[in-house]
Write an enzyme that holds these catalytic residues in place. Structure first.
Site, PDB file in Angstrom:
ATOM      1  N   LYS A  84       0.821  -1.219   0.000  1.00  0.00           N
ATOM      2  CA  LYS A  84       0.000   0.000   0.000  1.00  0.00           C
ATOM      3  C   LYS A  84       0.853   1.267   0.000  1.00  0.00           C
ATOM      4  O   LYS A  84       0.471   2.288  -0.576  1.00  0.00           O
ATOM      5  CB  LYS A  84      -0.925   0.014   1.217  1.00  0.00           C
ATOM      6  CG  LYS A  84      -2.016  -1.041   1.168  1.00  0.00           C
ATOM      7  CD  LYS A  84      -3.121  -0.636   0.214  1.00  0.00           C
ATOM      8  CE  LYS A  84      -4.253  -1.646   0.176  1.00  0.00           C
ATOM      9  NZ  LYS A  84      -5.151  -1.398  -0.974  1.00  0.00           N
ATOM     10  N   GLU A 106      -9.880   6.729   2.266  1.00  0.00           N
ATOM     11  CA  GLU A 106     -10.791   5.768   2.854  1.00  0.00           C
ATOM     12  C   GLU A 106      -9.938   4.597   3.336  1.00  0.00           C
ATOM     13  O   GLU A 106      -8.834   4.394   2.857  1.00  0.00           O
ATOM     14  CB  GLU A 106     -11.773   5.260   1.793  1.00  0.00           C
ATOM     15  CG  GLU A 106     -11.224   4.145   0.875  1.00  0.00           C
ATOM     16  CD  GLU A 106     -10.106   4.596  -0.044  1.00  0.00           C
ATOM     17  OE1 GLU A 106      -9.942   5.824  -0.218  1.00  0.00           O
ATOM     18  OE2 GLU A 106      -9.375   3.739  -0.583  1.00  0.00           O
ATOM     19  N   SER A 373       1.893  -9.703  -0.921  1.00  0.00           N
ATOM     20  CA  SER A 373       1.589  -8.269  -0.872  1.00  0.00           C
ATOM     21  C   SER A 373       1.673  -7.660   0.526  1.00  0.00           C
ATOM     22  O   SER A 373       1.799  -6.449   0.664  1.00  0.00           O
ATOM     23  CB  SER A 373       0.195  -8.018  -1.459  1.00  0.00           C
ATOM     24  OG  SER A 373      -0.748  -8.841  -0.807  1.00  0.00           O
TER      25      SER A 373
END
Lengths: 392, 256
Positions: A84, A106, A373
């Site tokens: 991220k 968000e 990830s």
């Protein structure tokens, strides 16, 4: 292709009031991002702050059992523990170049919120996070992390009180605060130019992995496998391989419990094309076009939509998409931890689970690259609870 | 004009009578499925020039909490396009007001746009407002809407640049709808210089009437910009009024 479209998917289905800030963002993406100084800045941040390049790890123990070579792209080792951050530091840097003083985001489980708050703190921007009230309760540690990093966390009480509603609320907030605020959308979803922008920033994963594998083994992987919620980690690792037609791209969606009637997040496998959050893409919806609630044991995959480029890759046949259920992901979570000393995020565990269960479909001796990830420490409570539930 | 659009005509009629056209917005199925069509008929009776019927959607990003709540409540009661069109066909024949369906794109898309245009027009709808179907995205459908004599009404904002207003004007709409606050529906009404300037730009850009909406709760708010507005739209204020059990007719009469 029409501007902002991937085949028939994508576009800009937003209230007119959001057109000016999206046009401003598109202009910045086209003008500022290619500049040498921006590229140098982002390269430095990736290296010194995020910890890039992340390694590609050969799973020796696992590979000998599986009969093929399993490589992991270690995004779990990036700062804040997941891919991220690649997106948020890039968007934060762009926002600063655009003269914005506040980053808006968000978040579902809180990973993207933490990554945004981290980037905002590093670049001296204010930060405002919308999070479903239900998620605020379930993920209190991440709320504390965000607040420690200086962000304001606003619980969202509307609708299903989860990620989808947090996005609705963030879009509303952006309409009213577009002058000084950049909306740092967390996945390769939403209206143009977000799917392109997020792909651009996440493609660092695939570029590095491609080079690292070539250097190490002298050839490209046979398969690249990644989990797909909104699909940012997957598009990030897929994109640099899209023109390597010999490389199979496999996206893994979250099938939930697998019981008939239960909610799931297998948007591409079980959804149909529709419009949500500004983009035309596959969607979990009723025949009347109302958005259905989604579910996955992996919070980061729990979204009823999917990035438009994945819809295009599915439609064009360049990538295939498969479904893995909660219990399979939990088993992969346990296996990788025990065999390789790496605790994978439950999201990434979906990709691993497919690889493990597909041994019969994967030729012996082939090379499989999985995007790991994120790290799984955040998921221990979910894992423990699931184990207890099975015992009882 | 001989072939003036019916909605344009309704607004001109009000202006000719020396008043602003009144355009109430009611979410379909509000305050209840049973009461809804009575509310619509009451509004028609009380002199609404155009009535906007809200088509519910699970994720109404351009709306504030009042409309969103009403929308979700309608969905729980099973309100959908079919129910709306059926009720409209039953109730529209005696009505004087023009009818506009207002809703987000996805329910329309899933219904099928051609099918929708045909059935909605036949049932008595005169136009569509689709907040998330902007200029670039409506182009593929605009001719088809025209063929079915269904007006596409563009929403523009205080931040819409003059060139873009002109592009919208190029669609030859029945009227243009200016969103009066830089936020979402039902909060922060304001009539400052920015609004005057934008209304002036809109009047220059569009040949059709200009309606003002979002955030209007009292008649006084209209005073500073009276000269620049042809029609007013009420949403949240009317919903709150109805929610208190008061009559739709009284609300509208207070604006006449």
């Amino acid at each position: 292709m029409k501007k902002g479209y991937f085949g028939s998917f994508g576009g800009m289905f937003v209230p007119e009031l959001l057109v000016p800030p999206l046009a401003e963002l598109e202009e910045a993406v086209n003008r500022i991002m290619p500049e040498k100084s921006f590229q140098q800045d982002i390269a430095r941040i990736y290296k010194d702050f995020v910890g890039r390049p992340t390694p590609v790890y050969y799973c020796g123990n696992f590979s000998s059992e599986l009969g093929f070579d399993l490589f992991l792209k270690r995004e779990d080792l990036a700062h804040t523990g997941a891919h991220k951050i690649n997106n948020t530091v890039g968007q934060a840097l762009l926002a600063r170049h655009m003269g914005k003083t506040c980053l808006l985001a968000e978040t579902g489980a809180g990973q993207h919120g933490v990554a945004t708050a981290t980037a905002a703190a590093m670049l001296g921007l204010e930060c405002m996070i919308f999070m479903g009230a239900l998620d605020v309760e379930r993920q209190s540690i991440n709320v504390q992390r965000m607040e420690l990093l200086g962000a304001r966390v606003e619980p969202v009480q509307s609708g299903t009180r989860t990620l989808k509603d947090a996005i609705n609320e963030a879009l509303r907030y952006w309409i009213a605060h577009q002058q000084d605020t950049h909306y740092c959308l967390g996945s390769a979803v939403g209206p143009h130019p977000f799917p392109l922008l997020v792909r651009e920033l996440q493609s660092v994963i695939g570029r590095e992995a491609r080079e690292q594998l070539l250097e190490r083994t002298g050839k490209l992987p046979d398969k690249v496998v990644a989990c797909v919620g909104g699909g940012s980690n997957a598009i990030g690792i897929f994109h640099p391989f899209v023109n390597d037609l010999e490389v199979q791209l496999v996206g893994i969606e979250a099938g939930g419990s697998g019981r008939t009637g239960d909610n799931h997040s297998a948007t591409l496998a079980k959804g149909s094309p529709g419009v949500l959050h500004g983009t035309h893409s596959f969607l979990l919806q009723t025949p009347e076009g109302q958005v259905l609630p989604s579910h996955s044991i992996a919070p980061g995959l729990d979204y009823p939509g999917v990035g438009p480029e994945h819809s295009y890759l599915k439609d064009s046949g360049r990538a295939r998409y498969e479904v893995v259920h909660d219990h399979e992901a939990l088993e992969a979570f346990r296996l990788l931890s025990g065999k390789e000393g790496i605790i994978p995020a439950l999201e990434s565990s979906h990709a691993l689970a497919w690889v493990i269960s597909s041994t019969r479909n994967i030729e012996p001796g082939s090379q499989v690259l999985v995007n790991l990830s994120g790290r799984g420490d955040k998921d221990l409570n979910i894992f423990r609870k699931a184990e207890q539930d099975t015992e009882n | 004009m001989d072939n003036e659009n019916i909605l344009t005509g309704k607004i001109h009629q009000a202006l000719n009578n020396g008043r602003k056209a009144l355009i109430p917005f009611v979410p379909a199925g509000f305050p209840s499925k049973k009461r809804f069509w009575d509310v619509v008929l009451e509004l028609d009776d009380a002199g609404a020039d155009i009535i906007e019927i809200g088509v519910p959607f699970s994720d109404p990003v351009a709306d504030g909490p009042v409309v969103e709540k009403a929308s979700l409540r309608a969905l729980e009661q099973g309100v959908n396009l079919e129910w709306i069109i059926e009720g409209l066909a039953e109730n529209s024949p005696g009505m004087r007001a023009g009818i506009v369906l207002m809703g987000y794109f996805n329910p329309f898309l899933q219904f099928g746009l051609q099918d929708l245009a045909q059935k909605a027009r036949k049932a008595g709808a005169n136009g569509l407002i689709i907040p998330d179907l902007i200029l670039e995205e409506v182009l593929p459908y605009i001719d088809m809407f025209k063929e079915h004599d269904l007006a596409y009404i563009p929403l523009v904002g205080l931040n819409t640049p003059p060139e873009r207003l002109k592009n919208y004007a190029g669609l030859d709409p029945a009227f243009a709808y200016l969103v009066s606050v830089m936020g979402i529906t039902g909060t922060r009404a304001g009539a400052d210089k920015l609004l005057r300037d934008k209304l002036t730009q809109a009047r220059e850009a569009f040949n059709c009437p200009v309606a003002l909406g979002f955030g209007l709760s009292t008649k006084d708010q209209l005073e500073p910009i009276r000269d620049l507005v042809d029609a007013v739209v009420f949403g949240s204020a009317l919903i709150s009024h109805l929610d208190e059990g008061k009559s739709a007719g009284d609300f509208l009469r207070s604006w006449r």
